[in-house]
Design a protein around this motif. Sequence first.
Motif, PDB file in Angstrom:
ATOM      1  N   MET A  34       0.841  -1.286   0.009  1.00 29.46           N
ATOM      2  CA  MET A  34      -0.057   0.011   0.049  1.00 29.46           C
ATOM      3  C   MET A  34       0.935   1.180  -0.008  1.00 29.46           C
ATOM      4  N   TRP A  35       2.107   1.258   0.787  1.00 27.82           N
ATOM      5  CA  TRP A  35       2.756   2.495   0.661  1.00 27.82           C
ATOM      6  C   TRP A  35       3.547   2.509  -0.583  1.00 27.82           C
ATOM      7  N   VAL A  36       4.038   1.440  -1.085  1.00 25.88           N
ATOM      8  CA  VAL A  36       4.660   1.714  -2.591  1.00 25.88           C
ATOM      9  C   VAL A  36       3.444   2.256  -3.397  1.00 25.88           C
ATOM     10  N   LEU A  37       2.275   1.773  -3.452  1.00 28.36           N
ATOM     11  CA  LEU A  37       1.313   2.067  -4.466  1.00 28.36           C
ATOM     12  C   LEU A  37       1.181   3.569  -4.218  1.00 28.36           C
ATOM     13  N   GLU A  38       1.163   3.935  -3.017  1.00 26.28           N
ATOM     14  CA  GLU A  38       0.923   5.563  -2.643  1.00 26.28           C
ATOM     15  C   GLU A  38       1.904   6.557  -2.974  1.00 26.28           C
ATOM     16  N   PHE A  69      -6.764  -0.954  -1.326  1.00 29.90           N
ATOM     17  CA  PHE A  69      -5.342  -0.818  -1.192  1.00 29.90           C
ATOM     18  C   PHE A  69      -4.886   0.467  -1.973  1.00 29.90           C
ATOM     19  N   MET A  70      -5.562   1.525  -2.188  1.00 29.41           N
ATOM     20  CA  MET A  70      -5.241   2.782  -2.694  1.00 29.41           C
ATOM     21  C   MET A  70      -5.745   3.762  -1.607  1.00 29.41           C
ATOM     22  N   MET A  78      -1.460   7.241   6.297  1.00 27.87           N
ATOM     23  CA  MET A  78      -0.930   6.974   7.771  1.00 27.87           C
ATOM     24  C   MET A  78      -1.801   6.655   8.597  1.00 27.87           C
ATOM     25  N   ALA A  79      -3.176   7.406   8.525  1.00 20.04           N
ATOM     26  CA  ALA A  79      -4.198   7.403   9.534  1.00 20.04           C
ATOM     27  C   ALA A  79      -4.477   5.577   9.541  1.00 20.04           C
ATOM     28  N   ASN A  80      -4.429   5.085   8.634  1.00 18.61           N
ATOM     29  CA  ASN A  80      -5.327   3.722   8.263  1.00 18.61           C
ATOM     30  C   ASN A  80      -4.204   2.636   8.613  1.00 18.61           C
ATOM     31  N   THR A  81      -2.897   3.056   8.671  1.00 13.43           N
ATOM     32  CA  THR A  81      -1.897   1.896   8.669  1.00 13.43           C
ATOM     33  C   THR A  81      -1.775   1.323  10.086  1.00 13.43           C
ATOM     34  N   VAL A  82      -1.965   1.915  11.150  1.00 13.91           N
ATOM     35  CA  VAL A  82      -1.806   1.251  12.228  1.00 13.91           C
ATOM     36  C   VAL A  82      -2.994   0.335  12.512  1.00 13.91           C
ATOM     37  N   PRO A  83      -4.124   0.998  12.468  1.00 16.01           N
ATOM     38  CA  PRO A  83      -5.375  -0.114  12.624  1.00 16.01           C
ATOM     39  C   PRO A  83      -5.416  -1.117  11.649  1.00 16.01           C
ATOM     40  N   PHE A  84      -5.045  -1.039  10.646  1.00 21.06           N
ATOM     41  CA  PHE A  84      -4.923  -2.066   9.680  1.00 21.06           C
ATOM     42  C   PHE A  84      -4.106  -3.167  10.073  1.00 21.06           C
ATOM     43  N   MET A  85      -2.649  -2.902  10.383  1.00 14.56           N
ATOM     44  CA  MET A  85      -1.797  -3.870  11.046  1.00 14.56           C
ATOM     45  C   MET A  85      -2.183  -4.246  12.088  1.00 14.56           C
ATOM     46  N   ILE A  86      -2.757  -3.666  13.152  1.00 12.94           N
ATOM     47  CA  ILE A  86      -3.103  -4.477  14.375  1.00 12.94           C
ATOM     48  C   ILE A  86      -4.271  -5.194  14.312  1.00 12.94           C
ATOM     49  N   LEU A  87      -5.302  -4.849  13.600  1.00 10.72           N
ATOM     50  CA  LEU A  87      -6.552  -5.564  13.461  1.00 10.72           C
ATOM     51  C   LEU A  87      -6.207  -6.993  12.415  1.00 10.72           C
ATOM     52  N   GLY A  88      -5.600  -6.512  11.463  1.00  7.04           N
ATOM     53  CA  GLY A  88      -5.303  -7.274  10.495  1.00  7.04           C
ATOM     54  C   GLY A  88      -4.614  -8.433  10.894  1.00  7.04           C
ATOM     55  N   PHE A  89      -3.571  -7.954  11.783  1.00  5.97           N
ATOM     56  CA  PHE A  89      -2.795  -9.203  12.338  1.00  5.97           C
ATOM     57  C   PHE A  89      -3.492 -10.405  13.158  1.00  5.97           C
TER      58      PHE A  89
END
Length: 206
Positions: A34-38, A69-70, A78-89
Amino acid sequence: MSYTPDSRRSEGLVQAGTRALSAAVLIGSVTVLMWVLEGIDVLDNGALDQFGIQPHDVDDLPDIFTAPFMHAGFPHLMANTVPFMILGFIAAARGIAKFLAASLIIIVVGGLGVWFFSSANTLGSSILIFGFFGYLVGRGVFERRVLDIVIAVLVVAVYGTMLVGVVPNDPTISWQGHLFGLIGGVLGAWFLRRGKVEAPRLTPGA
């Protein structure tokens, strides 16, 4: 072959560790993507934003699979990254196969909800974030296993306030993506729940 309680416990710990590692690699890889795409999107003056969901456009329906993913800029990501990683994991660590199936359900239900009911081009991983929230809470309700119930309670305690995002109170935020992503997560937990009757286990000599 017989197993002692210690050996079974050891095998369980190994399996849990393997699932956790797989979940970390999967979620980490998607986050990097997602970071690479952005980064590409910013360098190309927002060219990838066209892969968001354009409501009511039949030709744009395939983009329900790319939109989560965009993002509309790095602050959004940045606002989405932390909750995505925590809940996704956490969701992935409960079982990769079911997680992938649930993610597909979330993307389809969330994407179609946006396509039918939104009025603006929509993109962002919040569809998945709300979906993971719904999936984890749904597992606690439908599976009724102690660990899943504990996880559901903790998820609500930490991230419950984000449910205000399903209310249409900000025209710049896709409440449709939030609401239908959440619904998709709950549906995923329902469809992927354990069967009420488990197959009998065969024992040696049976």
